[in-house]
Motif scaffolding. Structure first.
Motif, short mmCIF file in Angstrom:
data_model
loop_
_atom_site.label_atom_id
_atom_site.label_comp_id
_atom_site.label_asym_id
_atom_site.label_seq_id
_atom_site.Cartn_x
_atom_site.Cartn_y
_atom_site.Cartn_z
N LEU B 35 13.61 10.68 -0.47
CA LEU B 35 14.75 10.18 -0.95
C LEU B 35 15.32 9.05 0.09
O LEU B 35 15.88 7.94 -0.37
N ALA B 38 13.20 6.06 -0.11
CA ALA B 38 13.31 5.33 -1.42
C ALA B 38 14.76 4.44 -1.20
O ALA B 38 14.81 3.43 -1.77
N GLY B 39 15.74 5.26 -0.62
CA GLY B 39 17.08 4.34 -0.34
C GLY B 39 17.80 4.40 -1.45
O GLY B 39 17.58 5.15 -2.35
N GLU B 40 19.19 3.75 -1.23
CA GLU B 40 20.11 3.68 -2.10
C GLU B 40 19.58 3.18 -3.35
O GLU B 40 19.09 2.12 -3.26
N GLY B 41 20.17 3.92 -4.62
CA GLY B 41 19.88 3.04 -5.97
C GLY B 41 18.50 3.43 -6.30
O GLY B 41 18.36 2.99 -7.34
N ALA B 42 17.59 4.18 -5.51
CA ALA B 42 16.30 4.37 -6.23
C ALA B 42 16.40 5.46 -7.27
O ALA B 42 17.20 6.17 -7.23
N ARG B 43 15.52 4.98 -8.39
CA ARG B 43 15.65 5.96 -9.42
C ARG B 43 14.58 7.27 -9.19
O ARG B 43 13.75 7.37 -8.08
N ALA B 44 14.88 8.27 -9.87
CA ALA B 44 14.07 9.58 -9.81
C ALA B 44 12.56 9.31 -9.65
O ALA B 44 11.90 9.65 -8.80
N ASP B 46 11.17 6.52 -8.85
CA ASP B 46 10.82 5.99 -7.50
C ASP B 46 10.69 6.92 -6.56
O ASP B 46 9.85 6.79 -5.54
N VAL B 47 11.65 7.79 -6.41
CA VAL B 47 11.52 8.79 -5.25
C VAL B 47 10.30 9.69 -5.37
O VAL B 47 9.54 10.14 -4.52
N LEU B 49 7.51 8.78 -6.78
CA LEU B 49 6.38 7.89 -6.29
C LEU B 49 6.13 7.74 -4.86
O LEU B 49 5.08 7.93 -4.48
#
Lengths: 506, 305
Positions: B35, B38-44, B46-47, B49
């Motif tokens: 998390l 992936a940073g702020e705004g990352a979608r589930a 993306d996390v 991945l």
């Protein structure tokens, strides 16, 4: 940290007595900028920090440019663009532009860059910036076609913001790691030195193309230093070691205003602040399922006073869950929520909570504002316990449906379109703690319709419903304070992007 | 002596291993690395991945085993944040930290040695009280506070020294004073106590009776004996300085290992945090081991303890 502020404040007073700072920077026509965060990779596709955006916009150019004053789109690396259907965008490219390494700019660069970043396996850090791109193809040397996965009218906004263009031959050879070590773009500044985690030196690009909507850079050099401690940044400003810092706390900005050789400017940012209320069927606080309780919370908070006392100069109360300049952001159907503690108590009593209740308030920044809200809620009979943590930890809690109330802030990655803000928290995604089907459907229409009028109407309806159903409490947009050495002429914009290409010494 | 040395070495290795395991587990349970990356705004997705890409979906024990095996071959892996080799990053930054540690230690000894000796020679006089004041200040003042006070006086007001950075020797002066003051008191008190004990001993009395000059008695007879434990303490303090400079390096934006540790903690860059912790703990353990061995060599009673 209070002690640090105290010392810094004393420093401001000390500096009053100090001699005027050396004007060596003015003579050298350069500026020194201190920032607290480090960019992990200067390649704009491989960082998600603001300093990365700042460096990115100086070193690279985008196809389209959004004028930060008028919000009008202008051609940058593209000269014109046209939607041929809802998922196809054709762009004519500018001729005669050169990258910093001498490579000529043409359609191959655009096609290579867009196809590279569109592939998930290339791991662009912020996927939402690029995952709407299906592919790009070359129509001729200076004409490209961008195919979208689905209708996404905000594509133009993204092409004028985070999607920069790399030189295809160089990028194919060195990749993101090489681009970080020796960045090459078409922008007004070249990176001439990058000490990882320490500093970046930008040098004016003398061959910057004359027709760019970004004005020709005036400063010869910009030195960016990463200084994690805010008090140290302030001390550097006081001692004349830096010429520009940003994100200064309001109380410290007030102190620095008294220093003769410094100037302080305040600017509203696109970062909106709101209180999100969990009305899901399995909400950690079932009381929030009742609209009267949510309305009571909204009426309990004195937003006007918070804006005046805590947020700072230039701030205003927001009534809709988006930033006003964003396309589609409208509060015409979002009713203002007046501060009325008596009404809040009455609504709570009607809902069966005459003595209030206890709740955890999750927050990750702007702690004094969270604490102010806790006091307002207490006055209405609600005991809110502050759960202050890192952003990632708070997001874990929200996504695990453990947060009944979250003090959220959202900067939209400076994308000036409502698709980058409201849908993140109300569009049915993992951060949506209301999941209202009507709102989700309306936002979807707003995000994907190709008719601007239809988009505006859908967003306005969605924002109206969010307000009417009190799914959260919109508060205000944050204000950021910039401090500069006197004589450095610049202008603050809501996207929090200091434009050194516009700056000069008076 | 060999048996003793081997036993101490075994213990040191166990301590280093325990520190590595404890820090690995503590770092992992302090937050979701995927998390954070992936940073702020990352979608589930993306996390997810990120989690799969970095092997963060495997059991903790497997991740630790793999990390330990690689570390033992000198491979600290890649920085999650900077996407570059951790060993390279540490190599770039350790120099500034070692310079700062040496400078602080030298400064601390330069202050502690004369003041400690003078306090012992003239106990309960103004010089002894001055030493006590410095010792109390050094112990009681938080070093970040002292550091900022130094900045305000010497950089902002007087403009003699730079506020932050690590480009020239001048950048190291204020950080070295801040850290040096913090470690001065234990040296000063140890030297004072050692000197008072030595000055009251029979061999010093004998030396005086032989008619040796006071300077010769103090320097050649008393000080030499009083300094033995100081050398041992210096070793341990050096280890502390390497690890204890995180706050000071961050305040002065001094591009060293402590600053790197701060950045890696901020960005949840676990391979870097883990490597810095490991290196610092191994250095500390080795310095302590060296101190133990030197002490045992000097004092045979310790070997049988």
């Amino acid at each position: 940290m209070r002690a640090l502020s105290w010392i810094a404040t004393c420093g401001a007073t000390l500096a009053l007595a100090a001699s005027a700072p050396a004007l060596a920077q003015k003579g050298a026509n350069s500026a020194r900028f201190g920032y607290d965060q480090v960019a992990e990779n200067i390649d704009p596709f491989f960082n998600n920090v603001r300093i990365g955006v700042i460096i990115g916009q100086h070193v690279w150019d985008t196809l389209i440019y959004r004028d930060p004053t008028t919000n009008e789109y202008k051609g940058q690396l593209a000269t014109s663009w046209k939607w041929t259907d809802p998922t196809t965008l054709d762009l004519e490219l500018r001729q005669g532009v050169k990258f910093h390494n001498g490579e000529a700019f043409d359609a191959d660069d655009v096609v290579y860059t867009l196809n590279f970043v569109a592939k998930a396996e290339n791991k662009v850090v912020t996927q939402s910036n690029v995952n709407w791109i299906a592919s790009a193809e070359k129509l001729d040397t200076f004409k490209v076609r961008v195919k979208l996965k689905a209708p996404f009218p905000a594509a133009v906004e993204y092409l004028s913001g985070p999607v920069v263009i790399h030189p295809n031959e160089y990028y194919a050879k060195v990749g993101p790691a090489g681009m970080n070590a020796a960045p090459v773009g078409t922008g007004p500044y070249k990176v001439v030195e990058h000490a990882l985690g320490k500093s970046v030196r930008l040098q004016r690009n003398p061959d910057y193309f004359k027709d760019s909507p970004k004005p020709q850079p005036k400063l010869e050099r910009v030195d960016i230093r990463f200084i994690p401690d805010r008090q140290t940044q302030m001390a550097e400003m006081l001692a004349g070691g830096l010429d520009f810092i940003m994100n200064v706390a309001p109380d410290q900005a007030a102190q620095l205003k008294t220093v003769p050789h410094l100037e302080v400017k305040a600017g509203e940012t696109m970062r909106i602040v709101f209180l999100n209320l969990n009305s899901l069927p399995d909400s950690p606080l079932p009381a929030l399922r009742d609209i009267r309780v949510r309305q009571a919370i909204a009426h309990a908070i004195d937003r006007k006073t918070m804006v005046k006392e805590l947020v700072g100069e230039g701030a205003r109360v927001l009534n809709a869950m988006c930033y006003p300049s964003q396309f589609g952001c409208s509060d015409e159907k979002a009713k203002p929520l007046d501060y009325d503690p008596a009404k809040a108590k009455k609504l709570l009593a009607e809902a069966g909570y005459p003595n209030g209740f206890e709740v955890d308030l999750f927050a990750y920044r702007e702690r004094p504002q969270s604490e102010a809200m806790i006091n307002y809620l207490r006055a209405a009979g609600i005991t809110a316990n502050l759960r202050f943590m890192q952003y990632a930890a708070m997001r874990d809690q929200v996504r695990a449906n453990k947060a009944a109330m979250a003090h959220q802030t959202w900067g939209s990655f400076s994308v000036n379109d409502t698709s980058a803000s409201t849908p993140v928290y109300f569009g049915g995604g993992p951060d949506d703690i209301n999941k209202d089907p009507e709102v989700i459907a309306l936002l979807k229409t707003g995000d994907t319709s190709v008719d601007p009028a239809a988009r505006k109407k859908a967003y306005a309806d969605a924002l109206g419903l969010i307000s009417e159903r009190a799914m959260g409490v919109p508060l205000y947009a944050l204000v950021t304070y910039y401090v500069n050495a006197k004589g450095l002429d610049y202008r603050a914009y809501a996207d929090e992007l200091p434009r050194f290409w516009e700056m000069s010494w008076k | 002596m060999l048996a003793y040395a081997l036993k101490r070495l075994g213990l040191a290795l166990l301590v280093a291993l325990a520190v590595s395991a404890a820090s690995f587990v503590l770092l992992r349970i302090s937050g979701d690395v995927a998390l954070a990356i992936a940073g702020e705004g990352a979608r589930a997705e993306d996390v997810d991945l990120v989690r799969r890409t970095y092997g963060l979906d495997r059991p903790l024990i497997v991740q630790y085993g793999e990390w330990l095996a690689r570390t033992l071959t000198g491979d600290f892996g890649q920085s999650l944040y900077f996407k570059t080799s951790v060993a390279g990053l540490i190599g770039d930054k350790i120099g500034a930290t070692v310079i700062l540690a040496f400078a602080s230690l030298t400064l601390a000894l330069a202050v502690a040695l004369p003041l400690g000796v003078l306090s012992a020679l003239f106990p309960n006089t103004w010089i002894d009280r001055l030493s006590l004041t410095i010792a109390v200040l050094g112990q009681a003042l938080p070093n970040f506070f002292f550091a900022l006070a130094l900045v305000m006086v010497f950089s902002v007001k007087l403009r003699w020294l730079p506020v932050s950075g690590s480009d020239t020797w001048a950048h190291f002066v204020l950080p070295a004073i801040s850290l040096g003051l913090y470690i001065t008191p234990p040296f000063m008190r140890l030297i004072r106590a050692g000197m008072i004990e030595a000055l009251a001993s029979d061999y010093v009395r004998t030396a005086r009776a032989k008619g040796l000059s006071p300077l010769s008695v103090v320097v050649k007879h008393a000080m030499r004996n009083a300094l033995a434990p100081v050398v041992a303490l210096a070793g341990v303090q050096f280890g502390f300085l390497l690890g204890g400079s995180i706050v000071i390096e961050t305040i002065f934006a001094l591009d060293g290992l402590g600053y790197l540790a701060y950045e890696s903690i901020t960005h949840k860059d676990f391979p870097v945090t883990q490597a810095v912790l490991m290196i610092l703990s191994v250095v500390y353990v080795l310095l302590t081991l060296a101190t133990d061995l030197v002490n045992a060599w000097l004092d045979p009673r310790l070997r049988t303890g």
